[in-house]
Each structure stands twice: as structure tokens, then as C-alpha cells.
Design an enzyme around this catalytic site. Structure first.
Site, PDB file in Angstrom:
ATOM      1  N   ASP A  42       0.839  -1.201   0.000  1.00 55.84           N
ATOM      2  CA  ASP A  42       0.000   0.000   0.000  1.00 55.84           C
ATOM      3  C   ASP A  42       0.874   1.251   0.000  1.00 55.84           C
ATOM      4  OD1 ASP A  42       0.860  -0.149   2.594  1.00 55.84           O
ATOM      5  OD2 ASP A  42      -1.128  -0.013   3.517  1.00 55.84           O
ATOM      6  N   SER A  43       2.201   1.059   0.020  1.00 55.61           N
ATOM      7  CA  SER A  43       3.130   2.166  -0.239  1.00 55.61           C
ATOM      8  C   SER A  43       2.807   2.796  -1.592  1.00 55.61           C
ATOM      9  CB  SER A  43       4.583   1.671  -0.212  1.00 55.61           C
ATOM     10  OG  SER A  43       4.728   0.497  -0.997  1.00 55.61           O
ATOM     11  N   ASP A  81      -1.003  -6.108  -0.238  1.00 60.08           N
ATOM     12  CA  ASP A  81      -1.326  -5.509   1.055  1.00 60.08           C
ATOM     13  C   ASP A  81      -2.825  -5.344   1.208  1.00 60.08           C
ATOM     14  OD1 ASP A  81       0.701  -5.011   2.848  1.00 60.08           O
ATOM     15  OD2 ASP A  81       1.311  -3.133   1.888  1.00 60.08           O
ATOM     16  N   LYS A 110      -1.010  -9.526   2.696  1.00 54.74           N
ATOM     17  CA  LYS A 110      -0.241  -9.111   3.876  1.00 54.74           C
ATOM     18  C   LYS A 110      -1.098  -8.166   4.687  1.00 54.74           C
ATOM     19  CE  LYS A 110       3.430  -6.095   3.606  1.00 54.74           C
ATOM     20  NZ  LYS A 110       2.921  -4.948   4.386  1.00 54.74           N
ATOM     21  N   GLU A 112      -1.008  -5.685   8.398  1.00 51.38           N
ATOM     22  CA  GLU A 112      -0.167  -5.118   9.454  1.00 51.38           C
ATOM     23  C   GLU A 112      -0.719  -5.467  10.829  1.00 51.38           C
ATOM     24  OE1 GLU A 112       0.397  -0.892   8.986  1.00 51.38           O
ATOM     25  OE2 GLU A 112       1.167  -1.108   6.942  1.00 51.38           O
ATOM     26  N   GLU A 176       9.548  -4.566   9.886  1.00 52.17           N
ATOM     27  CA  GLU A 176       9.896  -3.241   9.354  1.00 52.17           C
ATOM     28  C   GLU A 176      10.565  -2.382  10.419  1.00 52.17           C
ATOM     29  OE1 GLU A 176       6.945  -1.224   6.975  1.00 52.17           O
ATOM     30  OE2 GLU A 176       8.088   0.651   7.023  1.00 52.17           O
TER      31      GLU A 176
HETATM   32  O1  KIV Z   1       3.617  -1.120   1.598  1.00 50.54           O
HETATM   33  C1  KIV Z   1       4.771  -1.573   1.515  1.00 50.54           C
HETATM   34  O2  KIV Z   1       5.516  -1.320   0.559  1.00 50.54           O
HETATM   35  C2  KIV Z   1       5.259  -2.411   2.607  1.00 50.54           C
HETATM   36  C3  KIV Z   1       6.729  -2.673   2.668  1.00 50.54           C
HETATM   37  C4  KIV Z   1       7.433  -1.467   3.133  1.00 50.54           C
HETATM   38  C5  KIV Z   1       7.038  -3.849   3.503  1.00 50.54           C
HETATM   39  O3  KIV Z   1       4.491  -2.824   3.427  1.00 50.54           O
END
Ligand code: KIV
Length: 259
Positions: A42-43, A81, A110, A112, A176
Site C-alpha cells: 500500500d506504499s 497488502d 499481507k 499489518e 519493518e
Molecule cells: O507497503 C509496503 O511497501 C510495505 C513494505 C514497506 C514492507 O508494506
């Protein structure tokens, strides 16, 4: 063997290479270059969409990015994510939204934090889950990006979360910005691989944001992200040359003109 199980089986035998991807060309480059995992992070909200943090990312956006990456992945495991508020409100939301990402092309999702109920339910629905502890950008947006695991109490807390996430059925965990010693300790204490970002060489694998490693995100360059090439500067140079040539009349030449 499903791809997520293959990644889990790499623990102790070889390091896992993960990198973020958000579109078809980047996924083709990273998958073709031998990355094991393409993380549709989600970056994307920051490095692709130019927002200040990751909180505004929607399920609809993640499904579009996931589909594009899956089409270019060349056999790498695509992990997507789960965006902010796609799993926090209820286990039912978690399973339904994980299903949307799987249908869009993700081989795993994924999420968090140590949300063990969500991890258990998504895994039970047949979708592999990657955990994510340490700095968690979806909550860091409210509290900060300070490193984790730098004192023994916090290292114990993270180790407990990692064991819980493993027990809930996750196949892998991102650490992280966890202090190197704590990350190495957690890696030794769990039976599933750890993938570090800013967490040192003691992890079972590493992940970098593709825009960081290629110099494509001008707003922030995290100190732990090695820049392997400065494509941002190179691309700016190419576009300046094009602009000069259009203005001088040097482009287009005969060979760039039809008929
Ligand atoms: O969103 C993302 O890119 C991430 C990585 C920094 C692990 O969760």
C-alpha cells in the site's frame, strides 16, 4: 507446492528476495530478474499516487495494482497488502477483502499488526497470509516511524507478536525497521521466514520499495534503502534531451516519420 509454501520452505536454505511492484512493466522486470516475491504494497499510495501516507489507499486501487502485477509476475509470488480499514473492523471484512485480492491475482495477502483472528480466518479460507510487525505505516501515520525493538521490553513484545502470527497460520512475517539484534532474535525464534526492511542481515529475506531502490521517489529516501540506480535522474535527463530536440527541430527525424 503452492508458491507461498515454497517461500516458507526457503527458511534456512536460501535468502528470500522480495521487492514491491505496482504495475505490469515493473512486475515483468522484477519477476524476470528473479525476485521471489512481488509485494503490491500500500506504499503505492505514496510512491505511485503521491499521497502523504498510505491511509487513503482503497480496495479498488489495490485490486487494479494487483491484477497488473499478477499479469507481469513471471512466476514470482504476488503478495498484496490489505489496505487500511479493509480488515480492522471485522473478521468478515478481512476474509471478504482478502478474497477480492486473491480474485484479482494475489497468491497471498499481507496485513499489518498482530490481528490473529483475521490471520486465522483468512488462512482458513485458503489464502496464505504474510504478517507485518515493527513499524506499521497504517498506524505510524498516527504515531510516527520510530524504530522498534531497540530496548529489551519492546524486543520481547515483538517476539511474542511474531510467535502469535506464526501460530495463527501466517507463512512469513515482514519486520519493518526493527533493531538488527531483535530481528535476528525473532528470526531464530519462529519457524516461518522473516523478511526485513531496515532490520538488518539477520532476517531470512529482504524487501525494498522499488521506487526507493531505483531513485524514483523524490519526496523521501529512507536511509536503510540502498539506491541501486538513480533512474529518476536518468529519466529527467532523457526527457530534457527530448524537449531540447523538439524545440530545436532535431526530433522527429526522417526515420521517425511515417510514409
Ligand atoms: O507497503 C509496503 O511497501 C510495505 C513494505 C514497506 C514492507 O508494506
Amino acid at each position: 507446492m503452492p508458491r507461498a509454501a515454497e517461500i516458507a520452505a526457503m527458511k534456512g536454505s536460501r535468502k528470500i528476495v522480495a521487492v514491491t511492484s505496482y504495475d505490469y512493466p515493473t512486475a515483468s522486470i522484477c519477476g524476470g530478474a528473479g525476485a521471489d516475491v512481488l509485494l503490491v504494497g500500500d506504499s503505492a499510495g505514496m510512491v505511485v499516487l503521491g499521497r502523504r501516507d498510505t491511509l487513503g489507499v482503497t480496495m479498488g486501487e489495490m485490486c487494479i495494482f494487483t491484477g497488473a502485477v499478477a499479469r507481469g509476475s513471471k512466476g514470482a509470488l504476488v503478495v498484496s497488502d490489505m489496505p487500511f480499514m479493509s480488515y480492522q473492523a471485522s473478521v468478515r471484512d478481512a476474509v471478504r477483502n482478502a478474497g477480492r485480492l486473491a480474485r484479482a491475482g494475489a497468491g497471498a495477502v499481507k496485513l499489518e499488526g498482530a490481528d490473529l483472528a483475521a490471520i486465522r480466518a483468512i488462512t482458513a479460507a485458503g489464502i496464505p497470509v504474510m504478517g507485518h510487525i515493527g513499524v506499521q505505516p497504517q498506524s505510524a501515520a498516527f504515531g510516527g516511524y520510530a524504530a522498534r525493538g531497540t530496548d529489551p521490553g519492546d524486543a520481547d513484545l515483538l517476539a511474542g507478536q511474531a510467535r502469535g502470527i506464526e501460530e495463527a497460520g501466517a507463512f512469513c512475517i515482514v519486520l519493518e525497521r526493527v533493531a538488527g539484534a531483535a530481528a535476528a532474535r525473532i528470526t531464530g525464534e519462529v519457524g516461518i521466514p522473516t523478511i526485513g526492511i531496515g532490520s538488518g542481515p539477520g532476517c531470512d529475506g529482504q524487501v525494498l520499495v522499488i521506487h526507493d531502490m531505483l531513485g524514483l521517489y523524490p519526496d523521501m529516501r529512507p536511509p536503510f534503502a540502498k539506491i541501486y540506480d538513480d533512474l529518476g535522474a536518468r529519466a529527467a535527463g532523457a526527457v530534457s534531451r527530448y524537449a531540447e530536440e523538439v524545440r530545436s527541430g532535431a526530433f522527429p527525424a526522417g526515420e521517425h516519420t511515417v510514409g
